[in-house]
Every structure is written in structure tokens, then in C-alpha cells.
Design a protein around this motif. Structure first.
Motif, short mmCIF file in Angstrom:
data_model
loop_
_atom_site.label_atom_id
_atom_site.label_comp_id
_atom_site.label_asym_id
_atom_site.label_seq_id
_atom_site.Cartn_x
_atom_site.Cartn_y
_atom_site.Cartn_z
N HIS A 156 -10.83 -3.22 -9.59
CA HIS A 156 -9.94 -2.59 -8.61
C HIS A 156 -8.49 -2.98 -8.87
N ASN A 157 -8.27 -4.26 -9.14
CA ASN A 157 -6.91 -4.75 -9.34
C ASN A 157 -6.28 -4.18 -10.60
N VAL A 158 -7.04 -4.13 -11.70
CA VAL A 158 -6.46 -3.60 -12.94
C VAL A 158 -6.22 -2.10 -12.82
N CYS A 159 -7.08 -1.41 -12.08
CA CYS A 159 -6.87 0.03 -11.89
C CYS A 159 -5.59 0.29 -11.09
N LYS A 160 -5.31 -0.55 -10.13
CA LYS A 160 -4.07 -0.39 -9.36
C LYS A 160 -2.85 -0.59 -10.25
N VAL A 161 -2.92 -1.60 -11.10
CA VAL A 161 -1.80 -1.88 -11.99
C VAL A 161 -1.58 -0.74 -12.98
N LEU A 189 -17.65 -2.10 -0.88
CA LEU A 189 -17.44 -0.82 -1.56
C LEU A 189 -16.20 -0.12 -1.01
N GLY A 190 -16.07 -0.12 0.31
CA GLY A 190 -14.92 0.53 0.92
C GLY A 190 -13.61 -0.10 0.52
N GLU A 191 -13.62 -1.40 0.26
CA GLU A 191 -12.38 -2.12 -0.06
C GLU A 191 -11.95 -1.96 -1.51
N THR A 192 -12.88 -1.73 -2.42
CA THR A 192 -12.56 -1.82 -3.85
C THR A 192 -12.59 -0.49 -4.60
N LEU A 193 -13.10 0.57 -4.00
CA LEU A 193 -13.33 1.81 -4.74
C LEU A 193 -12.51 2.96 -4.17
N ASP A 194 -12.01 3.83 -5.05
CA ASP A 194 -11.32 5.04 -4.63
C ASP A 194 -12.31 6.11 -4.19
N ALA A 195 -13.48 6.12 -4.82
CA ALA A 195 -14.55 7.03 -4.43
C ALA A 195 -15.86 6.47 -4.98
N PHE A 196 -16.95 6.74 -4.25
CA PHE A 196 -18.25 6.30 -4.72
C PHE A 196 -19.34 7.17 -4.12
N THR A 197 -20.48 7.16 -4.76
CA THR A 197 -21.60 7.95 -4.25
C THR A 197 -22.70 7.03 -3.74
N ILE A 198 -23.39 7.52 -2.73
CA ILE A 198 -24.58 6.86 -2.19
C ILE A 198 -25.77 7.70 -2.62
#
Length: 343
Positions: A156-161, A189-198
Motif C-alpha cells: 500500500h505504501n509503495v503504491c502511494k509513493v 482490507l479496507g485500509e490498505t486496498l484501492d479495490a478488492f473482490t470478495i
């Protein structure tokens, strides 16, 4: 013959079937605009602690991946994926058919790490190359491994950078969340992802995947993309009803725990008989290596997938347990394996 080929051989959990039967004659609006779907969207938002998340219900995993890719990316933008990623090897080029390159990254354990993402992006500069924009990961992965919260936070952090979107394919999300050594919460999941599937298809639903979009930049016009690609189900309430039944009392995670527990029992028993593995996994997919002569006999008793040849005399197979695997099947399998081993 019992099948360990996959975790969607059976129909659906009885709780899901009961919910569908109970609501069968209720009239509702179509296309997922009904009260059942809206209640389930609110339930997912609450679980993930993302009250403003957009939640969409689609039928299958490949469908949700390709619609997401088409909706999230501009024409010259690309997807970063581990070399074992589902879009690279099991989706018939579906993502690339949307016009977006999928760039493989070498991975020994099915997972991506920040260093490799950073290194790949450093090689793509200027308008003469596609621009990496979305990082695709899966949890659990295609080879049964699972991400820890620390690993998700690091990505998540590297993607933001690097101004990348982090997208998680959760076809086997439950199995990746309930591992003994690195469990995840819905809030993680809610804190670290831009989108995800269940993923529902592989964890007790007849069919269905729920897409959760947490990044506001990815939300606009998504249903237009869904409709254009045939992904809005007229009887959309069938998806909302199923997901509500499996999620409301944490049956979703209980199903995954059952599958993981039996797979780990099988993995331990196989190891005790002296066999090795392509990789040790904490989820419901395991990858033992057996002599070909043994597999010829085992295949008459159990169904499984060939993963890959190891050498001229040995092959790695995949064994998968599910929410529906009976507990007594594992001891029987191990006893049969023991008998074949000592023949």
C-alpha cells in the motif's frame, strides 16, 4: 472417487440455498437495484469500516477482473502482476483483450513485494513505454500462499509513493484471511486496498463475486463499464441474497477455516509419509510432489489437478479442499496414500 480438483465442485452452502428459496417468489427491481443488494452493500461497508465504499456484484472472477481493468485504467496504462497471477495464466488474455498490458514480475512464492514493484516501475519511463498503473495481487495466491497485514501495508505504501492502484483478487479471499499465522481482518482490507473482490464462487455461493472500491478516483461510471461488458445481471438480487446469507453471521470465514484446516491436516499427513512439496502453504491449496508411478494408482481413487512436472519421474499436483469437504475424507485419503506408498 472423491475430487480434490477445486473448491467449487459442489453447489452452494445450505444456508445460501435456504435464503434463495425463502425469497424466491418476492418481486424486486432488477439489475442489483433491489433492497437485498443494498442491505448487503451496507453490510460489506460496515465490515470493512469504509462507509463510502462502492460495492458491485458480478457473476465471476475473470469478469470482475477485466471490467475493473477496463474501468480503472487509461488506454496506455498497464497492470503489474506476479508471474503466477491468474490474469497471466488462466484468463485467456482477458485483461489484455481490454487493451492493457499485463507485466509479469518474477515471484517464487506467488506474492509481490515493494522492491520488485519499485524496480519494475523504474524501468518504465516516458511515452515510449506503457505506464504501470495498477498492481494486481491475489489472496490467497494461485499457489496457496497468503499475505500478512505487514505485507499489504508495505505494498500500500509503495503504491502511494509511485501513484499506483493496489487491486486484490479475492477469489479465495476467505482462505487468505483466516490462516493460522497471519490472519487478516475486514478492516485491514479496507485500509490498505484501492479495490478488492470478495470471492463467493469458491466459498459457498452458487456463483458471484463482490467488488469493493474504496478509492474515490475509481468509482465514476463503473456501472456503465459493467453494462457494456455484459456484467450487470438482470436478476441481480440473486447475488445480493447469496452474499448476505454467507456474510451476515461470519459463515464466509467459517467456511474458509474449515477448508484450510482440512488442507493443513492433509499437508501434515503427506509430509509425515516422507513426501516434499513445491511450496508449503497455509491455505486450502497444497502442492505435494509424488512419484509418477504412485500417481497412476492414486488417480484411480481421487481426482486432482496436475500442477507441473518436476523431473522425469516426479510430478507436482494440486489438492484443494473446500467448505463442503467432509472431515472423514482426509484420514481416508492419508490411509490410502500410506498404503500406496508401501506397496
Amino acid at each position: 472417487m472423491y475430487s480434490f480438483r477445486n473448491d467449487y465442485s459442489e453447489g452452494a452452502h445450505p444456508c445460501v440455498m435456504a435464503a434463495l428459496a425463502e425469497t424466491n417468489m418476492v418481486q424486486t427491481p432488477g439489475y442489483g437495484t433491489d433492497s437485498y443488494c443494498e442491505e448487503t452493500r451496507d453490510l460489506i461497508r460496515k465490515k470493512c469500516a469504509v462507509p463510502n465504499a462502492d460495492v458491485h456484484f458480478l457473476v465471476g472472477g475473470t469478469q470482475v477482473n477485466l471490467v475493473s481493468c477496463a474501468a480503472f485504467l487509461r488506454p496506455f496504462e498497464a497492470v503489474i502482476s506476479p508471474c503466477t497471477g491468474h490474469p497471466l495464466i488462466h484468463e485467456t488474455g482477458a485483461l489484455e483483450a481490454t487493451g492493457h498490458m499485463v507485466i509479469p514480475v518474477l515471484s517464487e512464492n506467488g506474492k509481490l513485494d515493494p522492491e520488485r514493484v519499485r524496480a519494475l516501475c523504474a524501468c518504465h519511463s516516458g511515452e515510449h513505454m506503457v505506464r504501470p498503473r495498477m498492481v494486481y495481487i491475489s489472496n490467497s495466491t494461485e499457489i496457496g500462499t497468503a499475505y500478512t497485514k505487514e505485507e499489504l501495508v508495505a505494498l500500500h505504501n509503495v503504491c502511494k509513493v509511485l501513484d499506483l492502484y493496489l487491486y486484490l483478487d479475492g477469489a479465495r479471499l476467505g482462505n487468505g484471511m483466516v490462516t493460522d499465522d497471519s490472519p487478516l481482518t475486514w478492516e485491514d482490507l479496507g485500509e490498505t486496498l484501492d479495490a478488492f473482490t470478495i470471492g463467493g464462487t469458491k466459498n459457498g455461493l452458487l456463483f458471484g463475486e463482490a467488488l469493493v472500491i474504496t478509492n474515490d478516483a475509481l468509482k465514476a461510471d463503473f456501472r456503465f463499464h459493467m453494462k457494456q461488458r455484459g456484467a450487470i445481471l438482470a436478476k441481480g438480487r440473486l447475488l445480493g441474497i447469496q452474499f448476505k446469507a454467507i456474510l451476515k453471521d461470519d459463515l464466509y470465514l467459517e467456511n474458509a477455516k474449515h477448508a484450510n484446516r482440512l488442507a493443513q491436516q492433509m499437508q501434515d499427513g503427506i509430509e509425515a509419509l516422507g513426501y516434499s512439496f513445491l511450496i508449503k502453504t497455509p491455505t486450502n491449496q497444497i502442492f505435494p510432489i509424488f512419484p509418477n508411478t504412485l500417481l497412476e494408482k492414486l488417480s484411480a481413487m481421487y481426482a486432482y489437478e496436475i500442477h507441473k512436472p518436476i523431473d522425469a519421474e516426479h510430478t507436482c499436483i494440486r489438492l484443494v479442499t473446500s467448505w463442503a469437504t467432509p472431515k472423514d475424507v482426509i484420514p481416508r485419503f492419508l490411509e490410502d496414500l500410506k498404503h500406496l506408498t508401501h506397496q
